[in-house]
Structure formats: C-alpha cells, structure tokens
Scaffold this motif. Structure first.
Motif, PDB file in Angstrom:
ATOM      1  N   VAL A 122       0.863  -1.179   0.000  1.00  0.00           N
ATOM      2  CA  VAL A 122       0.000   0.000   0.000  1.00  0.00           C
ATOM      3  C   VAL A 122       0.900   1.230   0.000  1.00  0.00           C
ATOM      4  O   VAL A 122       1.827   1.330   0.809  1.00  0.00           O
ATOM      5  CB  VAL A 122      -0.933   0.033   1.227  1.00  0.00           C
ATOM      6  N   TYR A 123       0.639   2.152  -0.921  1.00  0.00           N
ATOM      7  CA  TYR A 123       1.426   3.365  -1.061  1.00  0.00           C
ATOM      8  C   TYR A 123       0.574   4.586  -0.757  1.00  0.00           C
ATOM      9  O   TYR A 123      -0.648   4.568  -0.960  1.00  0.00           O
ATOM     10  CB  TYR A 123       1.952   3.498  -2.495  1.00  0.00           C
ATOM     11  N   LEU A 124       1.206   5.650  -0.306  1.00  0.00           N
ATOM     12  CA  LEU A 124       0.528   6.937  -0.166  1.00  0.00           C
ATOM     13  C   LEU A 124       0.651   7.703  -1.469  1.00  0.00           C
ATOM     14  O   LEU A 124       1.715   7.729  -2.096  1.00  0.00           O
ATOM     15  CB  LEU A 124       1.171   7.770   0.952  1.00  0.00           C
ATOM     16  N   ASP A 125      -0.427   8.343  -1.872  1.00  0.00           N
ATOM     17  CA  ASP A 125      -0.406   9.198  -3.055  1.00  0.00           C
ATOM     18  C   ASP A 125      -1.394  10.329  -2.824  1.00  0.00           C
ATOM     19  O   ASP A 125      -2.119  10.343  -1.817  1.00  0.00           O
ATOM     20  CB  ASP A 125      -0.773   8.403  -4.309  1.00  0.00           C
ATOM     21  N   THR A 126      -1.440  11.279  -3.746  1.00  0.00           N
ATOM     22  CA  THR A 126      -2.379  12.391  -3.616  1.00  0.00           C
ATOM     23  C   THR A 126      -3.247  12.505  -4.865  1.00  0.00           C
ATOM     24  O   THR A 126      -2.783  12.273  -5.986  1.00  0.00           O
ATOM     25  CB  THR A 126      -1.646  13.735  -3.409  1.00  0.00           C
ATOM     26  N   LEU A 127      -4.505  12.853  -4.660  1.00  0.00           N
ATOM     27  CA  LEU A 127      -5.395  13.147  -5.774  1.00  0.00           C
ATOM     28  C   LEU A 127      -5.042  14.540  -6.298  1.00  0.00           C
ATOM     29  O   LEU A 127      -5.082  15.513  -5.546  1.00  0.00           O
ATOM     30  CB  LEU A 127      -6.853  13.122  -5.305  1.00  0.00           C
ATOM     31  N   ASP A 128      -4.680  14.635  -7.570  1.00  0.00           N
ATOM     32  CA  ASP A 128      -4.282  15.954  -8.082  1.00  0.00           C
ATOM     33  C   ASP A 128      -5.196  16.497  -9.185  1.00  0.00           C
ATOM     34  O   ASP A 128      -5.091  17.665  -9.556  1.00  0.00           O
ATOM     35  CB  ASP A 128      -2.817  15.961  -8.543  1.00  0.00           C
ATOM     36  N   GLN A 129      -6.097  15.669  -9.714  1.00  0.00           N
ATOM     37  CA  GLN A 129      -7.086  16.188 -10.677  1.00  0.00           C
ATOM     38  C   GLN A 129      -8.201  15.166 -10.877  1.00  0.00           C
ATOM     39  O   GLN A 129      -8.058  13.981 -10.557  1.00  0.00           O
ATOM     40  CB  GLN A 129      -6.433  16.523 -12.024  1.00  0.00           C
ATOM     41  N   THR A 130      -9.311  15.660 -11.419  1.00  0.00           N
ATOM     42  CA  THR A 130     -10.445  14.792 -11.724  1.00  0.00           C
ATOM     43  C   THR A 130     -11.093  15.256 -13.018  1.00  0.00           C
ATOM     44  O   THR A 130     -11.109  16.460 -13.313  1.00  0.00           O
ATOM     45  CB  THR A 130     -11.470  14.798 -10.569  1.00  0.00           C
ATOM     46  N   ARG A 131     -11.573  14.307 -13.792  1.00  0.00           N
ATOM     47  CA  ARG A 131     -12.302  14.632 -15.027  1.00  0.00           C
ATOM     48  C   ARG A 131     -13.127  13.430 -15.466  1.00  0.00           C
ATOM     49  O   ARG A 131     -12.708  12.283 -15.313  1.00  0.00           O
ATOM     50  CB  ARG A 131     -11.352  15.048 -16.150  1.00  0.00           C
ATOM     51  N   ASP A 132     -14.296  13.700 -16.006  1.00  0.00           N
ATOM     52  CA  ASP A 132     -15.162  12.661 -16.577  1.00  0.00           C
ATOM     53  C   ASP A 132     -15.370  11.477 -15.632  1.00  0.00           C
ATOM     54  O   ASP A 132     -15.376  10.316 -16.047  1.00  0.00           O
ATOM     55  CB  ASP A 132     -14.570  12.150 -17.900  1.00  0.00           C
ATOM     56  N   GLY A 133     -15.519  11.770 -14.335  1.00  0.00           N
ATOM     57  CA  GLY A 133     -15.759  10.709 -13.370  1.00  0.00           C
ATOM     58  C   GLY A 133     -14.531   9.905 -12.997  1.00  0.00           C
ATOM     59  O   GLY A 133     -14.645   8.869 -12.337  1.00  0.00           O
ATOM     60  N   LEU A 134     -13.355  10.378 -13.414  1.00  0.00           N
ATOM     61  CA  LEU A 134     -12.107   9.699 -13.094  1.00  0.00           C
ATOM     62  C   LEU A 134     -11.291  10.520 -12.101  1.00  0.00           C
ATOM     63  O   LEU A 134     -11.438  11.748 -12.027  1.00  0.00           O
ATOM     64  CB  LEU A 134     -11.262   9.473 -14.359  1.00  0.00           C
ATOM     65  N   TRP A 135     -10.422   9.848 -11.367  1.00  0.00           N
ATOM     66  CA  TRP A 135      -9.510  10.517 -10.440  1.00  0.00           C
ATOM     67  C   TRP A 135      -8.067  10.215 -10.835  1.00  0.00           C
ATOM     68  O   TRP A 135      -7.746   9.073 -11.173  1.00  0.00           O
ATOM     69  CB  TRP A 135      -9.750  10.052  -9.004  1.00  0.00           C
ATOM     70  N   HIS A 136      -7.223  11.240 -10.773  1.00  0.00           N
ATOM     71  CA  HIS A 136      -5.801  11.060 -11.098  1.00  0.00           C
ATOM     72  C   HIS A 136      -4.962  11.201  -9.847  1.00  0.00           C
ATOM     73  O   HIS A 136      -5.101  12.164  -9.084  1.00  0.00           O
ATOM     74  CB  HIS A 136      -5.333  12.097 -12.131  1.00  0.00           C
ATOM     75  N   CYS A 137      -4.099  10.210  -9.615  1.00  0.00           N
ATOM     76  CA  CYS A 137      -3.138  10.265  -8.509  1.00  0.00           C
ATOM     77  C   CYS A 137      -1.787  10.728  -9.047  1.00  0.00           C
ATOM     78  O   CYS A 137      -1.388  10.366 -10.154  1.00  0.00           O
ATOM     79  CB  CYS A 137      -2.986   8.895  -7.859  1.00  0.00           C
ATOM     80  N   ASN A 138      -1.094  11.506  -8.252  1.00  0.00           N
ATOM     81  CA  ASN A 138       0.159  12.119  -8.685  1.00  0.00           C
ATOM     82  C   ASN A 138       1.168  11.093  -9.189  1.00  0.00           C
ATOM     83  O   ASN A 138       1.851  11.318 -10.184  1.00  0.00           O
ATOM     84  CB  ASN A 138       0.742  12.921  -7.520  1.00  0.00           C
ATOM     85  N   GLN A 139       1.290   9.966  -8.507  1.00  0.00           N
ATOM     86  CA  GLN A 139       2.285   8.953  -8.883  1.00  0.00           C
ATOM     87  C   GLN A 139       1.694   7.795  -9.671  1.00  0.00           C
ATOM     88  O   GLN A 139       2.317   7.305 -10.615  1.00  0.00           O
ATOM     89  CB  GLN A 139       2.967   8.400  -7.632  1.00  0.00           C
ATOM     90  N   PHE A 140       0.490   7.367  -9.321  1.00  0.00           N
ATOM     91  CA  PHE A 140      -0.026   6.113  -9.868  1.00  0.00           C
ATOM     92  C   PHE A 140      -1.085   6.269 -10.953  1.00  0.00           C
ATOM     93  O   PHE A 140      -1.722   5.298 -11.342  1.00  0.00           O
ATOM     94  CB  PHE A 140      -0.551   5.231  -8.732  1.00  0.00           C
ATOM     95  N   GLY A 141      -1.279   7.482 -11.452  1.00  0.00           N
ATOM     96  CA  GLY A 141      -2.106   7.669 -12.629  1.00  0.00           C
ATOM     97  C   GLY A 141      -3.614   7.672 -12.386  1.00  0.00           C
ATOM     98  O   GLY A 141      -4.090   8.001 -11.309  1.00  0.00           O
ATOM     99  N   TRP A 142      -4.355   7.286 -13.428  1.00  0.00           N
ATOM    100  CA  TRP A 142      -5.815   7.425 -13.446  1.00  0.00           C
ATOM    101  C   TRP A 142      -6.542   6.200 -12.897  1.00  0.00           C
ATOM    102  O   TRP A 142      -6.130   5.060 -13.115  1.00  0.00           O
ATOM    103  CB  TRP A 142      -6.307   7.686 -14.865  1.00  0.00           C
ATOM    104  N   PHE A 143      -7.655   6.481 -12.190  1.00  0.00           N
ATOM    105  CA  PHE A 143      -8.532   5.437 -11.656  1.00  0.00           C
ATOM    106  C   PHE A 143      -9.978   5.848 -11.901  1.00  0.00           C
ATOM    107  O   PHE A 143     -10.297   7.040 -11.919  1.00  0.00           O
ATOM    108  CB  PHE A 143      -8.325   5.269 -10.147  1.00  0.00           C
ATOM    109  N   ASP A 144     -10.855   4.846 -12.044  1.00  0.00           N
ATOM    110  CA  ASP A 144     -12.271   5.186 -12.066  1.00  0.00           C
ATOM    111  C   ASP A 144     -12.764   5.329 -10.625  1.00  0.00           C
ATOM    112  O   ASP A 144     -12.005   5.104  -9.677  1.00  0.00           O
ATOM    113  CB  ASP A 144     -13.084   4.150 -12.851  1.00  0.00           C
ATOM    114  N   CYS A 145     -14.015   5.705 -10.453  1.00  0.00           N
ATOM    115  CA  CYS A 145     -14.525   5.972  -9.107  1.00  0.00           C
ATOM    116  C   CYS A 145     -14.639   4.714  -8.247  1.00  0.00           C
ATOM    117  O   CYS A 145     -14.795   4.814  -7.027  1.00  0.00           O
ATOM    118  CB  CYS A 145     -15.886   6.677  -9.182  1.00  0.00           C
TER     119      CYS A 145
END
Length: 215
Positions: A122-145
């Motif tokens: 398990v890693y710590l990351d930060t949410l840095d943007q969101t678009r079209d129902g997706l969330w982007h983490c600074n290190q690990f990229g895009w995820f759906d909700c």
C-alpha cells in the motif's frame, strides 16, 4: 495561535535535545537513501537539478516529520515509521465508489494498493485532478470511481494491478510503515522514499477522509 506564538513554540521545540537528534538522524538517513538512487540517473542535467534540490527536500521532510503529529512510532535512526502489521488489505469496489463519487477532493492523501509479482503493498499518493468521473493520482495515474486503474498511454511504466482504496487509519498506517504481503504472508517492510515520508505528515490523522487544514 498567532504567527508570533507559533514561531516561539517551534523555537522552544528545537531547543529540545531529543528533537534535534531525531532531525539530524533523519537528515543523515535521507541523504544516504536518496544519493545512490540519484547517482543512477543517466541524464546529467536532470541529475544536477535533482541534486541541487535535494537539501531542500531533505530539510523539509525531516522538519515536517519531527514537528508533525503522525500517531506512529518513529525510528529516526532508520528513517521509518513503525506499527504492528495486520492482515493483507482487500479492494472493495462498491466501498471505493461510494467514497470517491461523493466525498473525495483534490489534494487528499489516499492509499493505493499495488500487486506486483504476487507481492501486495500500500502506497501513499495524492489526488491531483479529476475529469469525466475519473480521479488522477500524482504517482499512480488514473482510476475510475470504483478504484480500478484506467489504462492510459502515459501509464505504461506503472504496475498493471493498481487499486485506489477508501482511506482508513489502518490503510494509511500500512502505507506509512511500508507493510508488504506475499499471498497474504507478511514480508519485511519496504523502505519509503522522501516523498512518502513527507506525505505521512500531510495526512489528516483525526479524519483521514478529509484534507488536513493547514495552520
């Protein structure tokens, strides 16, 4: 507390011998940990930039850790957090979807579970943007909700199995302490880099599902 009172309080803290010793130990171990990895960078210009900024990040991380309010045992000699390791976490898509649809916000520190070669971390990351129902983490990229990784061309170098989990104290603790499992068997912890050590002090430990309010 006003700025003058806050500054006086910090000055008093730095007069404590144990605090100064912990800061020195952390700075030393962070330099020892980061320089070998930096030296492997083949890009000379990038290496010079990273080396020139290293003192700033080492000082910032050591200061935030020593003066922070992380409710975990700190091993300053080895530059790590300590806590009892519990069972291997699981990804629950419905639980993640409920949280990331209604309660998440940009800037929140979140736990990301990575499974690579049968080893779960398990890693710590930060949410840095969101678009079209997706969330982007600074290190690990895009995820759906639901917390499932979304394939993007820019994420080709990231681990294939990545899951965004609903924040909890247990998960944040596991990430801060570098806990690992292999097929649910406990492994020795991984070593955290400067970024994650600093992120640990950015977690709102009173309520890990909300951003920390900066003083």
């Amino acid at each position: 507390m006003n700025n003058q009172g806050h500054t006086k309080q910090q000055s008093t803290i730095w007069q404590d011998k144990a605090t100064r010793l912990a800061y020195a130990e952390l700075a030393n171990v962070f330099y020892a940990r980061e320089i070998p990895s930096l030296s492997a960078d083949p890009d000379l210009d990038r290496l010079q930039r990273r080396l020139s900024s290293l003192p700033y990040y080492v000082e910032r991380a050591a200061t935030h850790i020593v003066l922070g309010e992380v409710p975990l045992e700190l091993d300053s000699h080895n530059g790590c957090w300590l806590a009892k390791q519990r069972k291997c976490p699981q990804w629950h898509s419905d639980e993640a979807k409920t949280f990331y649809t209604a309660n998440a916000s940009v800037g929140l520190v979140v736990p990301v579970m990575v499974i690579d070669g049968g080893v779960t971390c398990v890693y710590l990351d930060t949410l840095d943007q969101t678009r079209d129902g997706l969330w982007h983490c600074n290190q690990f990229g895009w995820f759906d909700c639901s917390g499932n990784a979304v394939d993007e061309g820019e994420q080709a170098d990231l681990p294939a199995k990545r899951y965004l989990l609903k924040p909890s104290k247990a998960l944040m603790t596991a990430a801060c302490c570098g806990h690992r499992w292999q097929y649910h068997k406990i492994l020795p912890p991984r070593t955290l880099g400067l970024r994650e050590m600093l992120l640990a002090s950015s977690v709102n430990w009173a309520n890990v599902r909300k951003k920390q309010q900066r003083k």
